[in-house]
Design an enzyme around this catalytic site. Structure first.
Site, PDB file in Angstrom:
ATOM      1  CG  HIS A  91       6.518  -6.253 -34.270  1.00  0.00           C
ATOM      2  ND1 HIS A  91       6.940  -6.378 -35.566  1.00  0.00           N
ATOM      3  CD2 HIS A  91       6.247  -4.941 -34.078  1.00  0.00           C
ATOM      4  CE1 HIS A  91       6.924  -5.185 -36.145  1.00  0.00           C
ATOM      5  NE2 HIS A  91       6.520  -4.295 -35.263  1.00  0.00           N
ATOM      6  CD  GLU A  94       7.170 -10.193 -36.415  1.00  0.00           C
ATOM      7  OE1 GLU A  94       7.567 -10.737 -37.446  1.00  0.00           O
ATOM      8  OE2 GLU A  94       7.767  -9.229 -35.880  1.00  0.00           O
ATOM      9  CB  ALA A 121       2.995   2.909 -37.525  1.00  0.00           C
ATOM     10  CG  MET A 224       0.740  -3.388 -31.569  1.00  0.00           C
ATOM     11  SD  MET A 224       0.097  -4.404 -32.903  1.00  0.00           S
ATOM     12  CE  MET A 224      -1.524  -3.677 -33.164  1.00  0.00           C
ATOM     13  CG  ASN A 248      -4.449   4.138 -36.396  1.00  0.00           C
ATOM     14  OD1 ASN A 248      -3.277   3.791 -36.557  1.00  0.00           O
ATOM     15  ND2 ASN A 248      -5.135   3.831 -35.329  1.00  0.00           N
TER      16      ASN A 248
END
Ligand code: HPA
Length: 298
Positions: A91, A94, A121, A224, A248
């Site tokens: 990512h 990171e 996700a 992300m 979520n």
């Protein structure tokens, strides 16, 4: 920003290719799967596995809990479709450059990948989305790209694709239809939407006001990852199927007011990583079944 020159980057791609080929021999994967947060279990549908650690072929290591950092090669379904699975994506948040986060896609191209299946996700922003629903991405908003971070920035890798890449139909229609038909054929009840993925840099989840902005701008789900990989895949001429698992619901309500003397519960509904992994785990089995059957037909 970019951390390799064009020449250095080409060397990295070729070097990773020869290291992978020295491990997998004449195995020729056609399909690449990128496993999103908590979706690493997808790798269980591969038979005759061979594992290659990112660090052993010059890729950065995954630093996120729930992301492993390995390429798994194997076959899927009765037709033994040859697949490369990325367990643990890299990512931007990171601290890695977009060159590093998308290097696995370039590697995929040079070893023969024709289709990439990207999973992630994501937080639901569309009011009709519920935790556990799936969203086939049919378009994206590259919010990070508007700030100047685009994986194609810098000298063009002309052997892969054009300088100016069109993205109006980046998410393959036939693959989306096949996924949906397969879900119906298997009689899987999980809700599947089609929608727009809104890419943020992270690693913070969105504020309430940001969720409202994303909704206003036309995002259905927020996450992300994914968009840099999709851009590079399209630049290479690789077909894309991308799937978000809604882990979520983004909180878009106004914050509680401090100007009243009512009791308030702070942090209610706020996204957290544990919740993301739990929801992903639940849905993972359905995703695996649909993928196995879909990929078997590719
Ligand atoms: N926002 C951004 N990324 C995410 C979310 C979210 O709500 N859920 C899972 N990944």
């Amino acid at each position: 920003m970019n951390n390799y020159t064009l020449e250095e980057y080409n060397v990295k791609i070729e070097d990773a290719k020869s290291k992978v080929e020295s491990i997998i021999g004449d195995f020729k994967p056609r399909i690449m799967i990128i496993c999103g947060s908590g979706l690493g279990g997808i790798v269980n549908i591969l038979s005759n596995q061979k594992v290659v650690k990112y660090g052993d072929i010059g890729l950065k290591d995954s630093t996120v809990p729930g992301h492993d950092g390995k390429l798994v090669f194997g076959e899927i379904g009765a037709n033994k479709v040859p697949v490369m699975c990325m367990v643990g994506r890299l990512h931007f948040y990171e601290g890695y450059s977009l060159q590093d986060t998308t290097l696995p896609i370039r590697l995929g191209k040079v070893i023969g990948i024709e289709t990439v299946i990207v999973t992630n996700a994501a937080g639901g922003v569309n009011k009709d989305y519920r935790v556990g629903d799936l969203m086939l991405i049919n378009d994206h908003i590259n919010f990070v790209g508007f700030a100047g971070f685009n994986p194609l920035r810098g000298p063009n890798l002309g052997q892969f694709g054009p300088r100016f890449l069109g993205l109006s139909d980046a998410y393959d229609f036939d693959l989306r239809r096949l996924f949906f038909q397969t879900k119906q054929k298997l009689n899987i009840q999980r809700k599947v939407h089609e929608g727009v993925y809104f890419f943020t840099a992270g690693p913070t989840f969105e504020s309430r006001a940001e969720v409202r902005m994303i909704k206003t701008l036309g995002g259905d789900a927020v996450g992300m990852s994914t968009v840099p990989e999709v851009i590079v895949a399209r630049h290479c001429g690789i077909k894309v199927l991308a799937l978000s698992l809604i882990t979520n619901e983004g909180v878009g309500s106004e914050p509680p007011s401090a100007l009243t003397d009512q009791d308030v519960k702070l942090d209610e509904g706020m996204a957290n990583h544990a919740e993301v992994l739990e929801a992903a785990n639940e849905a993972s089995k359905d995703v695996q079944r649909i993928f196995e059957e879909t990929i078997n037909q590719l």
